[in-house]
Design an enzyme around this catalytic site. Structure first.
Site, PDB file in Angstrom:
ATOM      1  N   ARG A   1      53.148  40.545  47.101  1.00 38.88           N
ATOM      2  CA  ARG A   1      53.658  40.345  48.468  1.00 38.88           C
ATOM      3  C   ARG A   1      52.495  40.276  49.439  1.00 38.88           C
ATOM      4  NH1 ARG A   1      59.040  39.260  48.099  1.00 38.88           N
ATOM      5  NH2 ARG A   1      59.891  40.566  46.465  1.00 38.88           N
TER       6      ARG A   1
ATOM      7  N   HIS B   1      42.112  38.924  42.554  1.00 34.77           N
ATOM      8  CA  HIS B   1      42.736  37.613  42.362  1.00 34.77           C
ATOM      9  C   HIS B   1      42.128  36.934  41.129  1.00 34.77           C
ATOM     10  CE1 HIS B   1      44.895  33.999  43.393  1.00 34.77           C
ATOM     11  NE2 HIS B   1      43.785  33.320  43.204  1.00 34.77           N
TER      12      HIS B   1
HETATM   13  C1  GRF Z   1      46.053  39.986  37.804  1.00 30.48           C
HETATM   14  O1  GRF Z   1      45.415  38.889  37.206  1.00 30.48           O
HETATM   15  C2  GRF Z   1      46.104  39.844  39.279  1.00 30.48           C
HETATM   16  O2  GRF Z   1      44.965  39.333  39.863  1.00 30.48           O
HETATM   17  C3  GRF Z   1      47.239  38.873  39.405  1.00 30.48           C
HETATM   18  O3  GRF Z   1      48.195  39.369  38.503  1.00 30.48           O
HETATM   19  C4  GRF Z   1      47.523  40.039  37.457  1.00 30.48           C
HETATM   20  C5  GRF Z   1      48.025  41.455  37.418  1.00 30.48           C
HETATM   21  O4  GRF Z   1      48.244  41.858  36.142  1.00 30.48           O
HETATM   22  N1  GRF Z   1      47.686  38.726  40.746  1.00 30.48           N
HETATM   23  P1  GRF Z   1      48.642  43.357  35.824  1.00 30.48           P
HETATM   24  O5  GRF Z   1      49.922  43.661  36.580  1.00 30.48           O
HETATM   25  O6  GRF Z   1      47.505  44.237  36.249  1.00 30.48           O
HETATM   26  O7  GRF Z   1      48.844  43.389  34.334  1.00 30.48           O
END
Ligand code: GRF
Length: 187
Positions: free
Chosen positions: A90, A108
């Site tokens: 979000r 990211h």
């Molecule tokens: C990560 O790659 C983050 O950057 C992206 O979603 C993934 C999160 O994975 N927005 P998790 O929930 O930590 O397994």
């Protein structure tokens, strides 16, 4: 250094932080883990690790502004030094950003400013880049914008799928997040 971690999904990056703290490698206290939806594995694994958790369910609020206010209240109650968005899907309100100015960190799975948004890995693959990676940055009210703290490149391999590539990016992302938190905690 007290942190609140926000998750929307499985929280595997969060688990790496939990493990680093438990191993004494990261001088950080995880004050709480919060989510915008119920029944996430991120919350389940946090409870299993004995952490405090909270859910501010986006679907429970008729007005977006009410959810914004509830999220801010819930996070602020823990008086964190930093708030970490680790797979939190979000965009927070400008009021949240100003309350945690320079203290709201996002990870990211792409080399920002390339491929922002919810499908950074898929978009990089579709574009055909040969190198992508991950970014840890101070988040502002935009979509994956704000000052970059650190990045790690990840090479795209022949035959990579979104899943295989995201797997390698997440490995880099975990190490980078722990490194950045360590640097913030030991200035
Ligand atoms: C990560 O790659 C983050 O950057 C992206 O979603 C993934 C999160 O994975 N927005 P998790 O929930 O930590 O397994």
């Amino acid at each position: 250094m007290r942190i609140v971690v926000l998750v929307s999904g499985t929280g595997s990056n969060l688990q790496a932080v939990i493990d680093a703290v438990a191993a004494g490698e990261l001088p950080v206290e995880i004050a709480a883990v919060g989510s915008d939806r119920p029944d996430t594995y991120g919350i389940e694994r946090s409870s299993a690790a004995g952490l405090e958790t909270f859910v501010v369910n986006f679907k429970d609020y008729a007005a977006r502004a009410d959810w914004d206010a509830a999220l801010l209240d819930a996070v602020a109650a823990y008086e964190p030094d930093y708030v970490v968005s680790s797979g939190f899907m979000r965009i927070v309100a400008p009021g949240f950003i100003s309350a945690f100015e320079g203290r709201y960190i996002n990870t990211h799975p792409a080399l920002l400013p390339a491929f922002p948004g919810a499908h950074g890995v898929r978009d990089a693959l579709a574009y055909g880049v040969k190198v992508t990676g991950c970014t840890v940055h101070f988040a502002d009210a935009g979509v994956d914008t704000g000052p970059i703290i650190a990045q790690t490149p990840v090479t795209v391999l022949e035959g990579d799928t979104e899943e295989t590539l995201h797997g390698r990016i997440k490995e880099a992302e975990r190490a980078l997040l722990i490194q950045v938190l360590g640097e913030l905690a030991r200035p």
